[in-house]
Design a protein around this motif. Structure first.
Motif: not given
Ligand SMILES: [Zn+2]
Ligand SMILES: [Zn+2]
Length: 175
Positions: A101-104, A107, A115-116
């Protein structure tokens, strides 16, 4: 005057219709890549023990029918919007890591593997037991010329599991 057929050519897939059910060989319409995704013409797909998670419904949240397969070697044949680093005709592989997701928090530390909201081909979306599959670009690994598709595919999950253990053990370190 010839009329062009607008019907999308079908592809053959091996899907699991519901948890615990047998494989079904069916025709499906060709999928198209969305933004940040590519379509891969599958040349080889390894059979991993973890495919049983999809077959038997042992991973939470799988939506059925689902096409298993997360050791994919193939050729990119369509790129989605916003994809700049990959081209049609390029060889690419997809393994257990099928996107992040590039945001957790993981990441943001660059630890994409944890990644979550890790995506897994064949679990989170349809995998490689098919003639074509779609994957997000962050899941792609280039395949070198020196490896055949059949050699490359199993390296993308089972192969890296054993190779990484050997590498960290020092057993295959040159002395
Ligand atoms: Zn992530
Ligand atoms: Zn695997």
């Amino acid at each position: 005057m010839a009329t062009m057929s607008l019907r999308t050519a079908p592809m053959r897939v091996a899907q699991i219709p519901k948890p615990g059910a047998d494989f079904q060989m069916i025709d499906r319409a060709l999928p198209h890549p969305g933004r940040g995704e590519v379509r891969i013409k599958v040349q080889a797909c390894g059979v991993c023990h973890s495919d049983v998670l999809t077959k038997e419904g042992q991973w939470p949240g799988i939506q059925y029918p689902r096409v298993p397969g997360h050791e994919i070697a193939g050729i990119i044949d369509e790129v989605g919007e916003g994809v700049s680093e990959w081209k049609n005709g390029q060889r690419a592989g997809v393994g257990w890591h099928g996107g992040q997701d590039n945001t957790c928090p993981s990441c943001r530390r660059g630890d994409f593997r944890n990644c979550r909201h890790l995506k897994i081909p064949g679990i989170s979306y349809d995998g490689g037991y098919a003639q074509y599959m779609v994957a997000p670009v962050e899941a792609l690994a280039p395949i070198p010329e020196t490896l055949s598709d059949v050699e490359a595919a199993p390296l993308l999950c089972a192969g890296i599991t054993t190779y990484n253990a050997l590498r960290h053990s020092g057993a295959c370190r040159a002395t």
